[in-house]
Design a protein around this motif. Structure first.
Motif, PDB file in Angstrom:
ATOM      1  N   VAL A  66       7.237   0.219   8.854  1.00  0.00           N
ATOM      2  CA  VAL A  66       7.960   0.243  10.127  1.00  0.00           C
ATOM      3  C   VAL A  66       9.229   1.060   9.911  1.00  0.00           C
ATOM      4  O   VAL A  66      10.187   0.570   9.305  1.00  0.00           O
ATOM      5  CB  VAL A  66       8.316  -1.185  10.603  1.00  0.00           C
ATOM      6  CG1 VAL A  66       9.166  -1.125  11.879  1.00  0.00           C
ATOM      7  CG2 VAL A  66       7.066  -2.010  10.841  1.00  0.00           C
ATOM      8  N   ARG A 122      10.199  -8.695  22.573  1.00  0.00           N
ATOM      9  CA  ARG A 122      10.498  -7.527  23.409  1.00  0.00           C
ATOM     10  C   ARG A 122      10.930  -7.937  24.806  1.00  0.00           C
ATOM     11  O   ARG A 122      11.846  -7.340  25.386  1.00  0.00           O
ATOM     12  CB  ARG A 122       9.272  -6.614  23.465  1.00  0.00           C
ATOM     13  CG  ARG A 122       9.053  -5.846  22.161  1.00  0.00           C
ATOM     14  CD  ARG A 122       7.698  -5.175  22.101  1.00  0.00           C
ATOM     15  NE  ARG A 122       7.585  -4.306  20.921  1.00  0.00           N
ATOM     16  CZ  ARG A 122       6.439  -3.852  20.439  1.00  0.00           C
ATOM     17  NH1 ARG A 122       5.277  -4.181  21.024  1.00  0.00           N
ATOM     18  NH2 ARG A 122       6.430  -3.071  19.358  1.00  0.00           N
ATOM     19  N   GLU A 127      13.712  -3.531  23.559  1.00  0.00           N
ATOM     20  CA  GLU A 127      12.752  -2.679  22.857  1.00  0.00           C
ATOM     21  C   GLU A 127      12.872  -2.854  21.350  1.00  0.00           C
ATOM     22  O   GLU A 127      13.950  -2.640  20.773  1.00  0.00           O
ATOM     23  CB  GLU A 127      12.967  -1.214  23.222  1.00  0.00           C
ATOM     24  CG  GLU A 127      11.891  -0.297  22.675  1.00  0.00           C
ATOM     25  CD  GLU A 127      10.484  -0.710  23.098  1.00  0.00           C
ATOM     26  OE1 GLU A 127       9.573  -0.617  22.252  1.00  0.00           O
ATOM     27  OE2 GLU A 127      10.303  -1.142  24.256  1.00  0.00           O
ATOM     28  N   GLU A 129      10.695  -2.170  17.605  1.00  0.00           N
ATOM     29  CA  GLU A 129       9.545  -1.647  16.873  1.00  0.00           C
ATOM     30  C   GLU A 129       9.179  -2.668  15.806  1.00  0.00           C
ATOM     31  O   GLU A 129      10.050  -3.153  15.069  1.00  0.00           O
ATOM     32  CB  GLU A 129       9.875  -0.308  16.219  1.00  0.00           C
ATOM     33  CG  GLU A 129      10.017   0.840  17.202  1.00  0.00           C
ATOM     34  CD  GLU A 129       8.734   1.093  17.986  1.00  0.00           C
ATOM     35  OE1 GLU A 129       7.631   0.995  17.387  1.00  0.00           O
ATOM     36  OE2 GLU A 129       8.831   1.376  19.198  1.00  0.00           O
ATOM     37  N   GLY A 130       7.913  -3.005  15.735  1.00  0.00           N
ATOM     38  CA  GLY A 130       7.497  -3.990  14.741  1.00  0.00           C
ATOM     39  C   GLY A 130       6.005  -3.985  14.523  1.00  0.00           C
ATOM     40  O   GLY A 130       5.245  -3.503  15.363  1.00  0.00           O
ATOM     41  N   ARG A 131       5.605  -4.528  13.387  1.00  0.00           N
ATOM     42  CA  ARG A 131       4.188  -4.657  13.046  1.00  0.00           C
ATOM     43  C   ARG A 131       3.961  -5.990  12.340  1.00  0.00           C
ATOM     44  O   ARG A 131       4.769  -6.409  11.513  1.00  0.00           O
ATOM     45  CB  ARG A 131       3.727  -3.520  12.129  1.00  0.00           C
ATOM     46  CG  ARG A 131       3.698  -2.150  12.772  1.00  0.00           C
ATOM     47  CD  ARG A 131       3.231  -1.085  11.781  1.00  0.00           C
ATOM     48  NE  ARG A 131       1.825  -1.280  11.394  1.00  0.00           N
ATOM     49  CZ  ARG A 131       1.212  -0.571  10.446  1.00  0.00           C
ATOM     50  NH1 ARG A 131       1.882   0.361   9.772  1.00  0.00           N
ATOM     51  NH2 ARG A 131      -0.053  -0.790  10.164  1.00  0.00           N
ATOM     52  N   VAL A 175      10.266  -5.898  11.520  1.00  0.00           N
ATOM     53  CA  VAL A 175      10.876  -5.374  12.751  1.00  0.00           C
ATOM     54  C   VAL A 175      12.125  -4.553  12.437  1.00  0.00           C
ATOM     55  O   VAL A 175      12.737  -4.714  11.376  1.00  0.00           O
ATOM     56  CB  VAL A 175      11.246  -6.515  13.732  1.00  0.00           C
ATOM     57  CG1 VAL A 175       9.982  -7.215  14.234  1.00  0.00           C
ATOM     58  CG2 VAL A 175      12.180  -7.530  13.066  1.00  0.00           C
ATOM     59  N   ASP A 176      12.496  -3.699  13.381  1.00  0.00           N
ATOM     60  CA  ASP A 176      13.698  -2.874  13.212  1.00  0.00           C
ATOM     61  C   ASP A 176      14.913  -3.517  13.871  1.00  0.00           C
ATOM     62  O   ASP A 176      15.826  -2.822  14.334  1.00  0.00           O
ATOM     63  CB  ASP A 176      13.463  -1.463  13.766  1.00  0.00           C
ATOM     64  CG  ASP A 176      13.236  -1.442  15.276  1.00  0.00           C
ATOM     65  OD1 ASP A 176      13.055  -2.534  15.879  1.00  0.00           O
ATOM     66  OD2 ASP A 176      13.230  -0.345  15.864  1.00  0.00           O
TER      67      ASP A 176
END
Length: 320
Positions: A66, A122, A127, A129-131, A175-176
């Motif tokens: 990420v 989210r 917003e 970004e994550g996986r 996650v960011d």
């Protein structure tokens, strides 16, 4: 809103989704783990699990999974089936199944929960970004669990939680988003105990907390795709048909295990009630129907037949 608020919300959301424990660590490169993993691979302890050699850089650096990763969220989900279920499955000589495979495939169950968690984040925060990952991706989830304060690595290589033992799945969400971080777990409460080392039927566990994956019963019954299991293992499987729980069953910390509350992990009736005769009579069509949502499908019908032949005295079971 502050990172304290975000962290509080996330931990509340994870409880609402049914996770038993949540810990959060600062994302960063795992240099020490990189050295250990490299040594383990060089010694060939992964056997034919060649996927362990792939994506080495991704395993040791969450920022490569990420971009801009700031936090690694580790989640534990209990799968212990309970003492009553274990009594039902304990008939002498009946093929044995590892407890994590009693119910539905955990990959599917946990992926749904991770997707819901990320959506909640989210929707509630903005917003992000994550996986999410569930042991089928290049993530060193046990290290992140320790860094998140959830427990320590036992001599059998499993993560041990002081209040929950080791019968749980580990999930990871990278996650960011910057969050409040838990204090890494600093203790090791195995002490001089070596029950798991002494009980391992194939001597796969060494004194230095290194597990030779290529000697583990779980490796032979699940990961090994050869038509035959080495004769040197004959008589050592203790009736394990799929996986092995021996090192966890003898661990004193698992006296704290409590029945799982996730309904998807409720035992499939066949797991509890099939004896050798039922496994021998099972057709491929029936296998696919009964175990369509089960982790057993990973070994496939042919693998289960091979394993059954290996642990059952006498001639091979008749083919379907």
């Amino acid at each position: 809103m502050t990172k304290y608020d975000y962290t509080k919300w996330i931990k509340e959301w994870t409880r609402d989704l049914g996770f038993d424990h949540c810990g959060i660590a600062k994302a960063g490169r795992l240099d020490e783990d990189a050295r250990r993993l490299e040594s383990w691979l060089h010694q060939g302890m992964h056997g034919s699990m060649h996927y362990m050699e792939n994506h080495f850089d991704l395993r040791i650096d969450p920022c490569k999974l990420v971009p801009g990763a700031k936090s690694v969220i580790t989640l534990l989900l209990n799968y212990f089936p309970g003492r009553e279920a274990l009594k039902d499955a304990a008939e002498e000589g009946a093929p044995r199944i590892a407890k994590y495979a009693y119910g539905d495939d955990y990959h599917e169950v946990i992926r749904r929960k991770l997707n819901l968690l990320l959506k909640q984040m989210r929707d509630g925060i903005g917003e992000i970004e994550g996986r999410g990952f569930v042991d089928s991706a290049p993530v060193l989830e046990r290290t992140w669990a320790v860094r998140s304060g959830l427990g320590w690595i036992g001599k059998n290589g499993n993560l041990l939680h002081k209040q929950a033992g080791s019968f749980f799945f580990i999930a990871t969400l990278i996650v960011d988003l910057e969050l409040e971080y838990d204090v890494p777990f600093a203790g090791d409460y195995c002490g001089s105990c070596r029950k798991c080392i002494d009980a391992c039927p194939t001597d796969a566990i060494s004194d230095d907390k290194v597990v030779n994956g290529s000697q583990c019963i779980s490796y032979f019954t699940i990961e090994l795709k050869d038509l035959l299991i080495p004769d040197a293992m004959k008589g050592k499987f203790q009736d394990w048909l799929f996986g092995c729980d021996t090192c966890q069953d003898v661990c004193p910390w698992n006296r704290f295990s409590k029945p799982a509350t996730e309904m998807a992990f409720s035992p499939i009736p066949a797991i509890l009630h099939f004896r050798t005769a039922e496994w021998e009579e099972l057709t491929e069509e029936s296998f696919k129907e009964i175990f369509r949502h089960s982790p057993l499908k990973r070994a496939r019908y042919a693998g289960i037949r091979r394993n059954l032949h290996f642990i059952t005295p006498g001639p091979p079971p008749a083919s379907s």
